[in-house]
Design an enzyme around this catalytic site. Structure first.
Site, short mmCIF file in Angstrom:
data_model
loop_
_atom_site.label_atom_id
_atom_site.label_comp_id
_atom_site.label_asym_id
_atom_site.label_seq_id
_atom_site.Cartn_x
_atom_site.Cartn_y
_atom_site.Cartn_z
N LYS A 104 1.35 -7.25 4.35
CA LYS A 104 0.65 -7.45 3.07
C LYS A 104 1.60 -7.74 1.92
O LYS A 104 1.40 -8.71 1.17
CB LYS A 104 -0.20 -6.21 2.74
CG LYS A 104 -0.90 -6.36 1.39
CD LYS A 104 -1.74 -5.14 1.03
CE LYS A 104 -2.36 -5.32 -0.36
NZ LYS A 104 -3.18 -4.17 -0.77
N ASP B 271 -11.61 -7.68 -9.73
CA ASP B 271 -10.23 -8.01 -9.39
C ASP B 271 -10.16 -9.31 -8.61
O ASP B 271 -10.97 -9.55 -7.71
CB ASP B 271 -9.62 -6.88 -8.56
CG ASP B 271 -8.11 -6.81 -8.71
OD1 ASP B 271 -7.52 -7.80 -9.19
OD2 ASP B 271 -7.53 -5.77 -8.36
N ASP C 104 -4.76 -10.09 -13.68
CA ASP C 104 -5.85 -10.73 -12.93
C ASP C 104 -6.96 -9.74 -12.58
O ASP C 104 -7.73 -9.95 -11.65
CB ASP C 104 -5.32 -11.40 -11.65
CG ASP C 104 -4.66 -10.41 -10.71
OD1 ASP C 104 -4.42 -9.26 -11.11
OD2 ASP C 104 -4.37 -10.79 -9.56
#
Length: 1341
Positions: A1099, A1030, A1257
């Site tokens: 985040k 990742d 991704d």
């Protein structure tokens, strides 16, 4: 069911009015009808009958009603339905035709009382609605219709509306009365007067149409009190046109549905009969009035002879490109429909009618003529084709290659003499074309290519087909090695023989030909009770009856459309109801009925779905009719030699090999045939008509579940309204009896479209924007938003060689074979059937939903708190049902293919991001679906494979994100006992796997580790398990690389480091430092936040900053995180979130200075481009053209069967939405870069012989090849960002938006200067060395 509600004030007024007896409600309405049934809403004033006007007994119109009771009986309206209520298009101020005459004689005071009451209150809502109805559907604009369609709901009071609209309404009512008087004069009524109404003049230009005036006559010019000349009567003009058309129609029948098609202009029926065909007998001469017919005493003029021929129905020119595009699309679709049906006469008649219309002629191109000529060519009728060629040239259009191909095909089919063929070949040459171009550029169906060749060889016996063009090689600097023949190896094989692959292809073809697939549900089958058996028998009987009823209704509907007494917007649908066998339409409608949930569904969504299903099946039938399927079958038989084991190795890519086989096939139909997409208005109208048939035809006995009730058939479906905020939404809901019957039957099957299922054979390779993926199902290379078609046009205009990298990457992703992880699937199904588990993301059934509290007495005594509790319970139950159904679909499909190998064909969105085509079950799904997927191909683990499995497991737990890879591996070895226990006893052991971030994937990984570690030689263990790598905040990685931002690169792991860098923790730490400084200065909110700033709080905002989140959106994100902290004081939520989002943005600006500069440059550039009226476009480093599909939307009205839909349209013919264009450009540009990086990685992994798939991704491969994939991934990232991406973008945009002709003498506009300055000022880059990425362990990990 087609009556819509209005405000409470209007309802109350309607009740009062109905109580007086002046409003007609149909039987069973149960209330006042306050909104017109749209099925009759287009009736003009001349078609409404006498009761079409609200009138008092003292008015001239009322006296005329009593004097001439037989005038104007109810007639068929434009929708082709009998006008049961001649005043049906009016609102609650009008009377029903059924009660009109009796009321006018028995109780004349009732109407007067109501009118007097209305006059006392001032003009009410009914007048406003009267104006809207009489205006008709002229407001229809634009082909695009979004999925969610609402109708605006007004909460303004009656008094407010009266103040706004009073003068306008009174004047328009006067015009209606005048028009009615004129109509009665034209019907030889001896005496008509109109009372004087003293009103100021009103400018009605907004509602007027251009009228072709007859010869002028001097007429008395009426004047309105106090304000100059009165305006000419809009409604009188409409009556003038309608009356004249009416007399023409009495002598001129429309031969077929083609005539109605020609008279349809998207929202309004229009007619332009030719002057030569007009025969008007003197006894029934057309009556017309001068344009300024304001006086009630003007004598009607009789128009005869040439004067009558000159009077034509006026045409309204499309006001913008939206209308022109929609009209052009409609004409093309109608003609293609006739082509499919081989209705040559109707097609030519329609074409000529369109050609005779100035409006339609303006948007017609040579393609429309080519379609009609192709029909005649198939019949071998050269004379008709010659005639169309003459008309084409007379219209100022130039024949193109397709025109000449059609002519030669016709001559080849009827074996014309060489002289005729030579004449067309000479024309072809004089037009600048060459014979070879016919075979290089034209598309053919069936045997058309052979016919053209026969015709040419009649004149030139030695003519040979031109050789296939030499395949072009992509010149992209990023793929020079990839496309080099020197480095090209053989394509990887699948573990199937040619025979096995051929069998699988036949299974897939059979599934697509059936259109749908019925599979067993995984829900635990309850014991069959007598009640369930009886319910299933009843449902079977009812469905058989419904099938017959729907079939009969459909056939009756089609019969009524063939020769309607009046033009109907439904009669234009007749050809579209003939494209498929009647049984298929019935199957589609029954499928919609069976899939309908008890809560119902939006009427607009159902209509769109019905229309789309018909279109999809029509496309399949076209492919069958054209012979395309036979050719695909033949080519696929040879294509599988590239993939099958044991066959000779082929040094081709799938696209290249398919193109080679097509070129070798030579004759036969073209595979990439283009079809005009049906406009959304057509899809909706067709769907609404089918939905109306379904609602009317499907009935169930009222006593089917309770024999004590009367045996009366009642509708199964009801059209109702619900509110969404301040919008009123039309819904179709099933009757509770039907829902109860379905529930009692407890059927255990699910039906899906074949395109929703994984493929059973390798997908057909993408070779162009219009060909690839499924064998028959129509699939677009690029997914579109709403009805945006500009993307497809952009792809078709792009040189095909530029699209080769994208096509090859999609083929590589689609050729990955999958299978089911059966042990994990069985565990998930067992929990699913055992009340689920929300912690494990297995939705529980509705039986576990919270029960609403017991109501305390009468509903009028319920408190707000109690109502809110009930609302929350209902909301939770709806959410649980939705999640449960989603899980049921995924698990049932997985169970259906549990013993099969399957494939996911891929396509992409407008940014280039790739997605599997099957929507329900695929590897982009949640933790549950990913856990049950394995690669069909197995590979040995090798020396490091087991270690990568263990590291992958720890990554899935989320426990060691900040630790080095070696530490994660050591931790996995430490907890090996828990891993093995989870694998052996997942539901009865210590259940360690349940306490992880991704529990199901963790469990699957535990099982794989257990099998590998227990095998005699772990390195030789054949693993099918995908291991993920990742990206570390991938969007910021691209920004940091673009700006060569040293500090930013270090924060997102572009720089080698012993431990992974966590950008979220870094931002949280920076924000904490800012907070400390502010707290020391005495800032209250900074002191309150002490101890509450964490990685979790910031985040989401940090992650989405790169994708364009605003401070407003960021504040909401932070507020949500703070709410989750029980100790945080609620009264400081707003102030704290406002403070924190400011500090987060400041921290990112300080840490990623180059990132913010680039983001600002992209945003400002997009803003200036959008302000200039252009959309933002760019080309990715792989050559994919991209355009942002954000345009200003506007509300339009679509008149359909059961209701009028107020819709928002947005398409490329409208101005761009500046805000969306500028805000979306930075994230979309970054998404296009991450998709480019993924495609480069996929292609180079293919060259290395790897199995590779991605979830944006997150890259997947076998444990054996993780190291190789990591190396390729880094190499391609460095190669991508070594290109001058921002500089190339600047140059492209300067060329596209700022370039002007060198011969132009016009000065450069101010906006252009600003844009040139902005685009030229490319952000400066930092000192980061991209090569460091090659050594960064945690770049992807």
């Amino acid at each position: 069911m087609g009556w819509q509600g209005t405000s409470a004030a209007g309802t109350e007024r309607g009740e009062r009015c109905r109580a007086r007896g002046c409003c007609g409600s149909g039987p069973g309405d149960g209330g006042v009808r306050l909104w017109p049934d749209p099925r009759r809403s287009e009736l003009g004033p001349e078609r409404r009958g006498s009761a079409g006007l609200p009138c008092s007994p003292g008015s001239a119109t009322a006296r005329t009603l009593r004097r001439v009771p037989g005038s104007d009986p109810p007639r068929r309206g434009r929708h082709g339905r009998q006008g049961e209520r001649s005043a049906a298009a009016l609102h609650h101020g009008s009377c029903s035709s059924a009660r009109r005459d009796s009321r006018s004689r028995r109780a004349p005071r009732r109407g007067g009382a109501c009118a007097a009451a209305r006059g006392a209150r001032g003009p009410g809502m009914w007048l406003l609605r009267l104006r809207a109805v009489l205006r008709g559907p002229g407001g229809l604009r634009g082909p695009g219709i979004p999925w969610r369609i609402f109708r605006s709901y007004s909460s303004a009071s009656t008094k407010e509306k009266a103040n706004r609209n009073g003068p306008c309404e009174r004047t328009e009512l006067l015009e209606v009365l005048k028009a009615r008087a004129k109509q009665l004069q034209g019907s030889n009524v001896p005496e008509v007067t109109v009372s004087k109404v003293e009103l100021g003049a009103l400018d009605n230009d907004k509602y007027q149409e251009a009228v072709v005036p007859g010869p002028k006559e001097k007429q008395p010019i009426p004047r309105a009190r106090g304000d100059g000349l009165s305006q000419s009567s809009t409604w009188a003009k409409k009556l003038q046109k309608e009356m004249y058309s009416q007399h023409l129609k009495m002598k001129q029948e429309l031969g077929s549905a083609a005539s109605q098609l020609a008279l349809e202009g998207q929202g309004k029926v229009q007619s332009t009969p030719k002057a030569k065909t007009m025969k008007i007998p003197k006894t029934k001469a057309a009556t017309a009035w001068n344009q300024s017919s304001g006086s009630a005493h003007n004598k009607p003029r009789v128009v005869e002879g040439k004067e009558a021929a000159e009077l034509k129905r006026p045409q309204r020119m499309p006001k913008d490109r939206t209308n022109q595009q929609a009209l052009q699309q409609t004409i093309q679709c109608n003609l293609e429909c006739f082509l499919f049906l081989q209705h040559a006469e109707e097609a030519e008649r329609y074409l000529l009618l369109c050609h005779s219309s100035p409006v339609k002629r303006k948007v017609m191109d040579v393609g429309a003529f080519n379609v009609v000529m192709r029909i005649w060519a198939r019949k071998g009728s050269l004379s008709r084709l010659d005639r169309l060629f003459s008309i084409l040239e007379a219209a100022g259009l130039q024949p193109n290659l397709d025109s000449y191909a059609v002519a030669l095909q016709c001559m080849g089919r009827n074996q014309s003499p060489p002289k005729a063929i030579l004449r067309y070949l000479q024309k072809l040459n004089s037009s600048g074309f060459h014979v070879d171009e016919l075979f290089q550029k034209c598309l053919f169906e069936e045997d058309e290519k052979e016919m053209v060749l026969w015709a040419i060889r009649t004149v030139q016996p030695n003519y040979q087909l031109p050789p296939p063009p030499i395949p072009k090689i992509c010149k992209s600097s990023l793929l020079q090695d990839f496309y080099s023949r020197e480095t090209m190896g053989s394509y990887p094989k699948v573990d199937f023989s040619e025979k096995e692959l051929q069998e699988r292809f036949q299974q897939q073809l059979e599934m697509e030909l059936n259109n749908t697939v019925t599979i067993e549900s995984v829900e635990a089958a309850k014991p069959l009770t007598p009640q369930a058996i009886k319910a299933r028998e009843l449902l079977g009987t009812l469905r058989s009856q419904w099938h017959d009823a729907i079939l009969q209704a459909l056939q009756n509907s089609k019969r009524s459309m063939v020769r309607p007494k009046r033009l109907s917007k439904y009669s234009i649908l007749y050809p579209y109801l003939c494209l498929l066998p009647d049984e298929e339409y019935v199957d589609i409608m029954l499928q919609i009925l069976n899939d309908l949930s008890p809560q119902g569904e939006s009427l607009a969504v159902l209509a769109r779905e019905l229309g789309t299903k018909v279109y999809d099946r029509y496309i399949i039938q076209r492919k069958l009719r054209s012979g395309q399927l036979k050719k695909v079958q033949k080519i696929y038989e040879n294509y599988i030699q590239l993939l099958a084991k044991g066959s000779q190795p082929k040094h081709y890519l799938p696209r290249e090999y398919w193109e080679k086989l097509v070129a070798e096939a030579g004759f036969g139909p073209s595979l990439n045939l283009t079809t005009c997409s049906w406009p959304c208005v057509l899809l909706m109208r067709l769907g609404m008509h089918m939905l109306e048939l379904l609602v009317k035809a499907v009935k169930v006995p009222r006593n089917i579940l309770n024999r004590r009730l009367e045996s009366k058939p009642i509708p199964v479906l009801y059209h109702v309204y619900s509110f969404y905020s301040n919008w009123q939404v039309g819904l179709i809901r099933p009757h509770p009896i039907f829902s109860q019957l379905v529930s009692n039957a407890a059927e255990t099957t699910l039906t899906f479209n074949s395109s929703a299922m994984p493929m059973l054979c390798p997908p057909v390779p993408w070779t162009s924007p219009s060909f690839g993926a499924f064998v028959l199902n129509d699939t677009k290379l690029m997914r579109f938003m709403d009805e945006t078609t500009y993307h497809q046009l952009l792809l078709e205009q792009c040189p095909l060689v530029n699209l080769h990298p994208v096509l090859d990457a999609l083929n590589q992703l689609g050729n990955c074979a999958w299978k089911i992880n059966q042990p994990v699937l069985d565990i998930i199904i067992s929990i699913f059937n055992d009340k689920g588990d929300e912690k494990l993301d297995i939705p529980p059934p509705l039986s576990e939903a919270p029960k609403p509290p017991t109501p305390p007495g009468n509903s009028s005594t319920w408190s707000k708190t109690f109502k809110h509790e009930v609302f929350l319970c209902k909301k939770k139950a709806a959410e649980m049902h939705s999640l449960r159904m989603d899980a049921l679909y995924k698990l049932s499909i997985a169970n259906y293919v549990r013993d099969k190998v399957f494939w996911f064909p891929h396509n992409m969105d407008f940014r280039g991001r790739t997605y599997p085509c099957p929507p329900y079950f695929n590897h982009l799904g949640n933790d549950v679906t990913r856990a049950i997927l394995l690669f069909a191909e197995g590979r040995p683990l090798g020396p490091k494979g087991l270690d990568w499995l263990k590291i992958h497991l720890i990554n899935l737990t989320g426990l060691k994100k900040k630790n080095a890879l070696q530490e994660r591996l050591e931790y996995a070895n430490e907890i090996m006992e828990d891993i093995l226990d989870s694998a052996d006893r997942p539901l009865t052991g210590r259940k360690w796997w349940m306490d992880t971030d991704e529990p199901w994937q963790a469990l699957a990984c535990c099982m794989e580790i257990a099998k590998a570690s227990r095998s005699p030689d772990p390195a030789a263990y054949i693993s099918h398990f995908p291991v993920h790598q990742d990206g570390s905040c991938n969007g910021l990685q691209h920004y940091a690389a673009l700006g060569r931002d040293l500090s930013g690169a270090a924060s997102v792991n572009l720089v080698p480091c012993g431990l992974p860098q966590d950008v979220y923790s870094a931002v949280a730490q920076q924000v904490e430092e800012f907070r400390k400084k502010d707290a020391e200065r005495g800032l209250k909110i900074a002191q309150v936040l002490e101890g509450f700033i964490s990685r979790k709080v910031v985040k989401q905002t940090v992650m989405t900053v790169v994708y364009g989140v605003t401070r407003y959106g960021g504040r909401l994100q932070i507020e949500k995180r703070l709410k989750e902290i029980d100790e945080f004081p609620e009264e400081y939520l707003w102030e704290a979130s406002h403070y924190l989002v400011k500090q987060v943005f400041n921290s990112i600006k300080e840490m990623f200075s180059a990132t913010r500069d680039i983001q600002n440059w992209l945003t400002e550039s997009a803003k200036l481009i959008a302000q200039s009226g252009r959309t933002v476009e760019w080309v990715t480093p792989l050559g994919l053209p991209i355009i942002q599909p954000y345009y200003r939307s506007r509300s339009t009205v679509l008149n359909c069967g059961m209701q009028r839909l107020s819709v928002k349209t947005s398409n490329s013919t409208q101005k761009p939405d500046t805000v969306k264009q500028k805000n979306a450009f930075p994230p979309n540009f970054i998404h296009s870069l991450d998709s480019t990086h993924m495609m480069l990685t996929a292609l180079h992994c293919l060259r290395k012989g790897l199995t590779f798939v991605s979830v944006h991704d997150c890259y997947w491969t076998h444990a054996l090849t993780v190291d190789v994939m990591n190396q390729v991934c880094r190499q391609q990232f460095v190669a991508l960002h070594s290109e001058k991406i921002l500089q190339d973008l600047s140059e492209f945009m300067l060329e596209k938006y700022c370039s002007s002709s060198s011969s132009s003498t016009e000065p450069i506009a101010h906006w252009q200067k600003r844009l040139m300055e902005q685009l030229s000022n490319v952000p400066k880059t930092g000192e980061f060395n991209l090569k460091q990425v090659m050594d960064s362990t945690y770049f992807f990990s």
